[in-house]
Design a protein around this motif. Structure first.
Motif, mmCIF file in Angstrom:
data_model
loop_
_atom_site.group_PDB
_atom_site.id
_atom_site.type_symbol
_atom_site.label_atom_id
_atom_site.label_comp_id
_atom_site.label_asym_id
_atom_site.label_seq_id
_atom_site.Cartn_x
_atom_site.Cartn_y
_atom_site.Cartn_z
ATOM 1 N N ARG A 11 0.845 -1.209 0.000
ATOM 2 C CA ARG A 11 0.000 0.000 0.000
ATOM 3 C C ARG A 11 0.875 1.252 0.000
ATOM 4 N NH1 ARG A 11 -4.308 0.090 4.704
ATOM 5 N NH2 ARG A 11 -2.429 0.219 6.004
ATOM 6 N N ARG A 15 1.222 3.956 -3.116
ATOM 7 C CA ARG A 15 0.912 5.389 -2.899
ATOM 8 C C ARG A 15 2.085 6.263 -3.345
ATOM 9 N NH1 ARG A 15 -2.617 4.943 1.771
ATOM 10 N NH2 ARG A 15 -4.507 4.109 0.821
ATOM 11 N N GLU A 105 0.369 6.136 6.340
ATOM 12 C CA GLU A 105 0.346 4.671 6.475
ATOM 13 C C GLU A 105 0.276 4.282 7.964
ATOM 14 O OE1 GLU A 105 -0.005 2.154 4.345
ATOM 15 O OE2 GLU A 105 0.340 0.653 5.904
#
Ligand code: GLV
Ligand code: MN
Ligand code: MN
Length: 430
Positions: A11, A15, A105
């Motif tokens: 993730r 990003r 995050e």
């Protein structure tokens, strides 16, 4: 809580790619200078991601952007994590963006694991850290720490002629979210950043524990002489500001860095007016970026620079004016925060070493508000402020993991007996 919070590497890396596409340059870097359309686009993207996770979004009058995951006690000052999303004109993909996206995050990792903390955790995106489009750099964090935006900053003009106040207003208007006060109490501040130098990579050490930031002085030098015909004007009839600038530059380049390995001296921008091939210029303007870890040495070098410029201008019959654009004293982070980051790296099973930051960062100003720490990760060949800037995925993830560990310890959401959570009432216990 459903399991221990963890960084989701894919993730975070996705990003980083997605944000690097906004302002992407042909050479693989990013040009997303402060308060431009690209800057507004990434802010909106991040605000959208925050909204989707149920985090609240706000910005202040300096256009600093805040994304907040609530704690159970709204009266407690939040733990702040942050960095910047603006870049140099030929910047890299990680300078600033890594710190913001890793901080986000961390918020998502807390949310995924259902962590309940008394104190909120909040991501800050600081406005105009780079200072390349509008000086000074670290503008947003400086305004946050001072709880004021100096009126003269609003009148500052960018390299492309735009007025700061107008660009700020347009950036704020582009993201319709509630207005936060400029400067509010925080419990502590953490920032992850790439090292931007060669030390960690050379030693293959994944984590730098930053002990402080060296001092920076930015000067704008203006030397005024007399415009004249390049073909007809003999030396004795010239008042040539370029000759003065060149003589001063030769002396400063030859005398400062070769003599002191801790000093950094850079001339990054130079312009001549009227800028005609066949005219002696009337005016030459250039910037000086001067850095040193020792405040006294920095002050002594600044005096020496003035002396060299004065003599070169006197010799060429020119007038001199020097404007200070940035004056950031060296800063040391509290030892207890440094130790907390070291302990966080140990818990994550990652080797670390202490390091002084050669670059300035928003953390320099946040250190005036609350206990502050910074984490560095290596970048390839130590290259930064360059489109070739690169961070190995494993190092980006390692940095984010230590950021998460440090955040958990400050929030009291991890079993870290040697480093208890920050005091309930505020920022006293680092
Ligand atoms: C920050 O970008 C610096 O110039 O140190
Ligand atoms: Mn940066
Ligand atoms: Mn930078």
């Amino acid at each position: 809580m459903s399991g221990r919070p963890a960084i989701r590497a894919e993730r975070l890396l996705e990003r980083l790619d997605r944000f690097a596409a906004i302002g992407a340059t042909a050479k693989g870097g990013v040009n997303r200078q402060a308060l431009t359309e690209g800057d507004r686009e990434v802010r909106a993207m991040l605000a959208g991601l925050a909204g989707a996770r149920g985090f609240s979004v706000a910005q202040d009058e300096a256009a600093n952007l805040f994304l907040r995951r609530e704690g159970t006690d709204a009266g407690l000052p939040p733990l702040l994590l942050g960095s910047h999303l603006d870049t140099q004109p030929t910047g890299g993909r990680f300078d600033g963006a890594l710190g913001v996206l890793a901080a986000f995050e961390v918020l998502e990792a807390l949310e995924d694991a259902g962590v309940v903390s008394e104190r909120a955790a909040e991501v800050a995106v600081w406005t105009n850290e780079e200072g390349s489009r509008f000086a000074p750099g670290a503008m947003g964090s400086q305004a946050f720490a001072a709880r004021a935006l100096p009126p003269e900053w609003r009148e500052a003009r960018s390299t492309d002629g735009a007025r700061l106040g107008t660009e700020l207003a347009a950036t704020i208007a582009a993201l319709p979210v509630p207005l936060a006060p400029l400067g509010f109490p925080i419990a502590a501040y953490l920032e992850l950043h790439i090292e931007q130098g060669p030390v960690l990579e050379r030693e293959d050490t994944p984590i730098g524990v930053v002990t402080g930031i060296q001092g920076t002085l930015w000067l704008e030098v203006e030397i005024t002489g007399q415009a004249a015909h390049a073909g007809t004007t003999p030396l004795g009839f010239r008042r040539d500001p370029m000759r003065a600038a060149a003589a001063a530059m030769a002396e400063l380049y030859g005398g400062i860095m070769p003599a002191d390995s801790d000093a950094r001296f850079t001339i990054g921008r130079i312009e001549a007016e009227p800028g005609s091939v066949n005219a002696v210029p009337e005016r030459v303007r250039f910037t000086i970026d001067l850095r040193h870890p020792d405040a006294c040495e920095l002050a002594a070098l600044a005096l020496r620079i003035r002396g060299v410029l004065e003599s070169a201008c006197a010799e060429a019959g020119c007038a001199l004016s020097i404007r200070r654009l940035v004056d950031m004293p060296p800063t040391a982070f509290p030892e207890a925060m440094v130790e907390r980051v070291e302990a966080s790296a140990r818990r994550a099973g990652l080797a670390s070493r202490r390091i002084v930051s050669g670059a300035f960062h928003d953390a320099l100003y946040l250190a005036r508000c609350a206990p502050t720490a910074m984490i560095f990760c290596p970048c390839r060949d130590g290259i930064s402020h360059n489109e070739a800037e690169h961070v190995e995925p494993r190092f980006a993830v390692a940095g984010a993991t230590v950021l998460l560990e440090a955040a958990l310890s400050l929030l009291g959401a991890a079993d870290t007996a040697s480093h208890p959570p920050i005091a309930a009432s505020g920022p006293s216990a680092a």
